[in-house]
Design a protein around this motif. Structure first.
Motif, short mmCIF file in Angstrom:
data_model
loop_
_atom_site.label_atom_id
_atom_site.label_comp_id
_atom_site.label_asym_id
_atom_site.label_seq_id
_atom_site.Cartn_x
_atom_site.Cartn_y
_atom_site.Cartn_z
N UNK A 190 16.70 13.67 -26.47
CA UNK A 190 16.15 13.49 -24.91
C UNK A 190 15.07 14.51 -24.62
N UNK A 191 15.56 15.76 -24.83
CA UNK A 191 14.73 16.95 -24.49
C UNK A 191 13.40 16.82 -25.34
N UNK A 192 13.51 16.66 -26.72
CA UNK A 192 12.30 16.52 -27.53
C UNK A 192 11.48 15.28 -27.05
N UNK A 193 12.03 14.34 -26.50
CA UNK A 193 11.37 13.10 -26.13
C UNK A 193 10.56 13.54 -24.83
N UNK A 194 11.23 14.21 -23.62
CA UNK A 194 10.52 14.64 -22.51
C UNK A 194 9.39 15.59 -22.61
N UNK A 195 9.73 16.61 -23.80
CA UNK A 195 8.51 17.53 -23.96
C UNK A 195 7.19 16.58 -24.47
N UNK A 196 7.55 15.63 -25.22
CA UNK A 196 6.44 14.76 -25.76
C UNK A 196 5.84 14.07 -24.59
N UNK A 197 6.44 13.58 -23.59
CA UNK A 197 6.25 12.76 -22.49
C UNK A 197 5.37 13.54 -21.39
N UNK A 198 5.97 14.66 -21.25
CA UNK A 198 5.47 15.28 -19.77
C UNK A 198 4.59 16.49 -20.00
N UNK A 199 4.73 17.01 -21.31
CA UNK A 199 3.81 18.46 -21.52
C UNK A 199 2.38 17.78 -21.94
N UNK A 200 1.33 17.93 -21.40
CA UNK A 200 0.12 17.39 -21.70
C UNK A 200 -0.89 18.34 -22.85
N UNK A 201 -0.63 19.65 -22.71
CA UNK A 201 -1.32 20.44 -23.46
C UNK A 201 -0.52 20.82 -24.76
#
Length: 239
Positions: A19-30
């Protein structure tokens, strides 16, 4: 009867990492921020669950000749017997003798990332490591041969279809020299590890938890790092 469930605990650990890795991919653009976020997830996993004899950090590795590795995303190193760890303006430098394992971490796995990780691992394994005789009550043990540094790769997803198929195996076996990888995890799909020159690709299950357990088992068989020759480093004080 207890209401605890070990299978639920282990599943929850994996689901949290995924879940945390998926959230990083989805929410952090840079891209740089996204990469840092992924590294932090893996750093937290290993820092929390590895035994306390190990420490985990993003770091450079140095040997007594003044040679440095490339910057490594995750370095697993000894903290119990290591006499010095340098922290300079947010950068960490650890001596080569203290290293157990090194990992490259990215969001997505592909052939380029594997080649890049192999180069990073090789930059650590090429460093010289000292080893002193070990005194004991009855005399002295011979210097312990330095342990083999484990090399690995960590990601959330895979660019291949299937994610853990023959293209991945081909990329892993393209370098079986000093850059060869030993273990890895694609959190959304599975984990892998090397047995001799053959790579086991394990799909499904709870990949993050399975990877963690396999890494701990491999570290157990690595033993303890050698006794560092601190005077080999001290000579740099004169320079």
């Amino acid at each position: 009867m207890s209401d605890w469930s070990l299978s639920t605990i282990l599943a929850t650990l994996h689901e949290d990492i995924q879940h945390r890795l998926r959230s990083v991919r989805a929410t952090l653009a840079h891209p740089g921020t996204k990469g840092d976020g992924s590294e932090n997830v893996w750093l937290d996993l290993l820092g929390t669950y590895l035994p306390q004899r190990y420490q985990v950090a993003k770091a450079f590795v140095v040997d007594s000749h003044g040679n440095f590795s490339q910057q490594i995303d995750l370095v697993v190193f000894d903290r119990q017997y290591t006499p010095f760890i340098f922290k300079i303006e947010g950068q960490t430098v650890v001596p080569a003798e203290s290293i157990y394992a090194v990992f490259e971490a990215k969001q997505t796995l592909d052939a380029g990332m594997i080649s890049y990780a192999q180069e990073k691992v090789a930059s650590v394994r090429r460093l010289d490591r000292t080893s002193l005789p070990i005194p004991h009550a009855g005399g002295t043990y011979a210097p312990k041969p330095p342990i083999r540094v484990l090399g690995g790769i960590l990601s959330f997803e895979s660019e291949w279809s299937p994610p853990l198929g023959e293209p991945l195996r081909k990329a892993l076996t393209a370098n079986l020299d000093e850059g060869v990888l030993d273990i890895g995890c694609v959190a959304a799909h599975g984990h892998m590890f090397r047995r001799d020159d053959h790579f086991e690709l394990v799909e499904a299950g709870k990949p993050a938890t399975a990877f963690l357990f396999k890494l701990i088992a491999m570290l157990q068989f690595s033993g303890t790092v050698p006794m560092i020759d601190i005077e080999a480093y001290a000579r740099w004080l004169a320079d």
